[in-house]
Design an enzyme around this catalytic site. Structure first.
Site, PDB file in Angstrom:
ATOM      1  N   ARG A   1       0.835  -1.196   0.000  1.00 10.53           N
ATOM      2  CA  ARG A   1       0.000   0.000   0.000  1.00 10.53           C
ATOM      3  C   ARG A   1       0.872   1.249   0.000  1.00 10.53           C
ATOM      4  O   ARG A   1       1.810   1.339   0.770  1.00 10.53           O
ATOM      5  CB  ARG A   1      -0.926  -0.004   1.233  1.00 10.53           C
ATOM      6  CG  ARG A   1      -1.817  -1.219   1.258  1.00 10.53           C
ATOM      7  CD  ARG A   1      -2.799  -1.213   2.407  1.00 10.53           C
ATOM      8  NE  ARG A   1      -3.598  -2.437   2.356  1.00 10.53           N
ATOM      9  CZ  ARG A   1      -4.582  -2.744   3.198  1.00 10.53           C
ATOM     10  NH1 ARG A   1      -4.890  -1.898   4.182  1.00 10.53           N
ATOM     11  NH2 ARG A   1      -5.248  -3.858   3.072  1.00 10.53           N
TER      12      ARG A   1
ATOM     13  N   ARG B   1       1.970   1.038  10.393  1.00  7.80           N
ATOM     14  CA  ARG B   1       1.490   1.409   9.053  1.00  7.80           C
ATOM     15  C   ARG B   1       2.688   1.426   8.118  1.00  7.80           C
ATOM     16  O   ARG B   1       3.469   2.374   8.102  1.00  7.80           O
ATOM     17  CB  ARG B   1       0.825   2.804   9.119  1.00  7.80           C
ATOM     18  CG  ARG B   1       0.131   3.236   7.837  1.00  7.80           C
ATOM     19  CD  ARG B   1      -0.469   4.641   7.975  1.00  7.80           C
ATOM     20  NE  ARG B   1      -1.502   4.710   8.999  1.00  7.80           N
ATOM     21  CZ  ARG B   1      -2.777   4.347   8.822  1.00  7.80           C
ATOM     22  NH1 ARG B   1      -3.167   3.919   7.647  1.00  7.80           N
ATOM     23  NH2 ARG B   1      -3.637   4.432   9.808  1.00  7.80           N
TER      24      ARG B   1
ATOM     25  N   GLU C   1      -7.321  -0.780  15.078  1.00  9.97           N
ATOM     26  CA  GLU C   1      -7.814  -1.764  14.117  1.00  9.97           C
ATOM     27  C   GLU C   1      -6.766  -2.849  13.814  1.00  9.97           C
ATOM     28  O   GLU C   1      -5.646  -2.555  13.423  1.00  9.97           O
ATOM     29  CB  GLU C   1      -8.190  -1.056  12.805  1.00  9.97           C
ATOM     30  CG  GLU C   1      -8.635  -2.046  11.738  1.00  9.97           C
ATOM     31  CD  GLU C   1      -8.866  -1.391  10.371  1.00  9.97           C
ATOM     32  OE1 GLU C   1      -8.949  -0.145  10.299  1.00  9.97           O
ATOM     33  OE2 GLU C   1      -8.953  -2.144   9.387  1.00  9.97           O
TER      34      GLU C   1
ATOM     35  N   SER D   1     -10.746  -6.685  10.013  1.00  7.51           N
ATOM     36  CA  SER D   1     -11.884  -6.010   9.432  1.00  7.51           C
ATOM     37  C   SER D   1     -12.579  -6.996   8.513  1.00  7.51           C
ATOM     38  O   SER D   1     -11.921  -7.810   7.877  1.00  7.51           O
ATOM     39  CB  SER D   1     -11.338  -4.824   8.634  1.00  7.51           C
ATOM     40  OG  SER D   1     -12.286  -4.347   7.727  1.00  7.51           O
TER      41      SER D   1
ATOM     42  N   ARG E   1       0.350  -5.862  12.519  1.00  5.84           N
ATOM     43  CA  ARG E   1      -0.413  -5.274  13.626  1.00  5.84           C
ATOM     44  C   ARG E   1      -0.685  -6.275  14.737  1.00  5.84           C
ATOM     45  O   ARG E   1      -0.698  -5.919  15.915  1.00  5.84           O
ATOM     46  CB  ARG E   1      -1.729  -4.692  13.099  1.00  5.84           C
ATOM     47  CG  ARG E   1      -1.463  -3.453  12.263  1.00  5.84           C
ATOM     48  CD  ARG E   1      -2.703  -2.649  11.987  1.00  5.84           C
ATOM     49  NE  ARG E   1      -2.352  -1.478  11.189  1.00  5.84           N
ATOM     50  CZ  ARG E   1      -3.204  -0.542  10.795  1.00  5.84           C
ATOM     51  NH1 ARG E   1      -4.490  -0.649  11.140  1.00  5.84           N
ATOM     52  NH2 ARG E   1      -2.803   0.482  10.088  1.00  5.84           N
TER      53      ARG E   1
END
Length: 424
Positions: free
Chosen positions: A261, A276, A348, A351, A389
């Site tokens: 990403r 991130r 988070e 998801s 994460r």
RNA sequence: GGAGGGGUGGCGGAGUCCGGUUGAACGCACCGGUCUUGAAAACCGGCAGGCCGCAAGGUCUCAUGGGUUCGAAUCCCAUCCCCUCCGCCA
């Protein structure tokens, strides 16, 4: 992609649905309706002439077979042919505009998705109790440092900011998590898949990441391929253009892949450590299911995600994401947020989304049963374990006063024999 | 990367040279029926999808996109994919 027929037959429903997604989405509706009207107008004209052409062509063929002179008919059809070409060009133009417009419209939010934007997501419940520390807990980077588990400096030197080398016991932890996740999911009927991470534009459009999230995607221009940000993309595209036997539904897969990403627009956000980053690995589940079963499948996926966090002993809360904060494809989304002691908040980690028929329509994934009649399936995707994460959460929650990290019990069978703590 | 061959319905496989009642023979699979105590076999029938339309019906689709033609699965061009051989390579 939304159903054009629905847009046409019940524009107010769609208008309301788009309003819940945010105002800019709503403005496309009137343009869509007008383009659709134009398209059908031209279509009728084209088809009339094509019908004429077909009839006369048939007559010409008959004439030829009868050894009769068909010159007059051929002559007469020449103009019709030209006219068809002209009309078809106009039709194509309108259809291209319609398509372009339609591709940008997000899925309609499910009625049970909360009203509002990012701030308005609703906490459904929470599990576990954040641990009370008798010492002041370290964050994942500080925990990693003495054991050289995460190397941000060299990652940056090699690849730039937001890239890291994971080293030593952390690598064992990552693969233990992968193995744990794959085995759990396989036992629940998800077929393990290692997916291609470079995909064509079709797959990106089909899953709804293009055109909306184009700026998040690494593109390999020389080959016209894109690095996926999640294995959801290749998993969804696995059955592109197929009609699946409904007896096989729900068709469940668990994919493992690296994810890429660009994190455009996230400058300055979560800059510390590997929370991130541009590249991380993830185990992802995906399901193709019958339209009337997707709500139940969605809850099933969430229950699996919860089971994983419970097995890992990580306190978390489940959140129902508000309509305005949904990704383009999702009608409804649950996030699971794990407790991070050093941030004193839930962040988070997984998801799962129900994309209803939005991706299926773009990818042309349909189902069909004994009664015949193909229909669009629903697609759902969910994180099983986002390795980076989850490892952060494990490190922070399982740290000892000595600065070591206890290995969660469920992972020990998958770690090297005797490795009960990480970091030596 | 070089040289060939090929992409047709759920599958297999005709048709492509010589363009015209071929959305597509035939077989298999599948569904319904006859027969049978039941099954098998045999026989009869059905069996792609999109779009427009209340419907009747029309229209489009033989990898994809262009072109030629009154008319294209069939001819021409481009792109994508698959296979074989050679070269290179984890």
């Amino acid at each position: 992609m939304l159903d054009l027929k629905l847009i046409r037959s019940d524009p107010e429903l769609v208008r309301e649905g788009l309003r819940r997604r945010g105002a800019q989405a709503e403005s496309a509706l009137d343009r869509l309706l007008e383009l659709d009207r134009q398209r059908r107008e031209i279509l009728v004209e084209v088809e009339e002439r094509r019908g004429l052409r077909n009839v006369v062509s048939e007559q010409i063929a008959q004439f030829k077979r009868d050894k009769m002179d068909a010159t007059a008919k051929i002559e007469a059809m020449r103009d019709v042919g030209d006219e068809i070409k002209r009309l078809e060009a106009g039709l194509k133009e309108v259809e291209a505009l319609l398509e372009e417009e339609l591709l940008q419209v997000p899925n309609l939010a499910d009625p049970t998705a909360p009203e509002g934007g990012e701030e308005d997501s609703v906490v459904l419940h929470q599990w576990g109790t954040p641990r009370e520390f008798a010492f002041s807990p370290l964050d994942h980077l500080d925990l990693a440092a003495p054991h050289d588990l995460i190397d941000m400096e060299r990652g940056a030197r090699t690849s730039g900011s937001r890239f890291a080398y994971l080293k030593g016991d952390l690598v064992f932890l990552q693969f233990a998590l992968v193995q744990f996740a794959l085995q759990k999911l396989a036992s629940k009927g998800f077929r393990p898949v290692v997916v291609p991470v470079l995909v064509r534009d079709e797959a990106m459009y089909g899953t709804g990441f293009f055109p909306t999230d184009m700026q998040q995607v690494y593109r390999v221009e020389a080959d016209g391929l894109n690095l996926v940000g999640t294995s959801e993309v290749p998993l969804a595209a696995l059955h592109m253009d197929e009609i699946l036997d409904e007896a096989e539904l729900p068709l469940r897969y668990v994919g493992y892949s690296s994810c890429f990403r660009r994190e455009a627009g996230a400058a300055g956000k979560d800059t510390r450590g590997i929370f991130r980053v541009h590249q991380f690995d993830k185990v992802e589940m995906f399901s193709f299911c019958a339209p009337d079963r997707s709500a139940e499948e969605h809850d099933f996926m969430r229950s699996i995600e919860e089971e994983v966090l419970q097995d890992l002993g990580l306190p978390y809360r489940a959140v129902n994401i508000a309509a305005g904060d949904l990704g383009a494809s999702a009608a409804k989304k649950y996030d699971l947020e794990a407790w991070l002691p050093t941030q004193q908040r839930y962040r988070e980690v997984t998801s799962c989304s129900n994309c209803t028929d939005y991706q299926a329509r773009r990818l042309k994934v349909r189902g069909k049963g004994e009664k015949g009649g193909a229909y669009l399936l629903h697609t759902l995707n969910g994180t099983v374990v986002a390795l980076g994460r989850t490892m952060i959460a494990i490190m922070e929650n399982y740290q000892t006063e000595e600065g070591l990290i206890a290995a969660p019990l469920v992972l020990r069978p998958f770690l090297p024999a005797g490795m009960n703590t990480l970091g030596r």
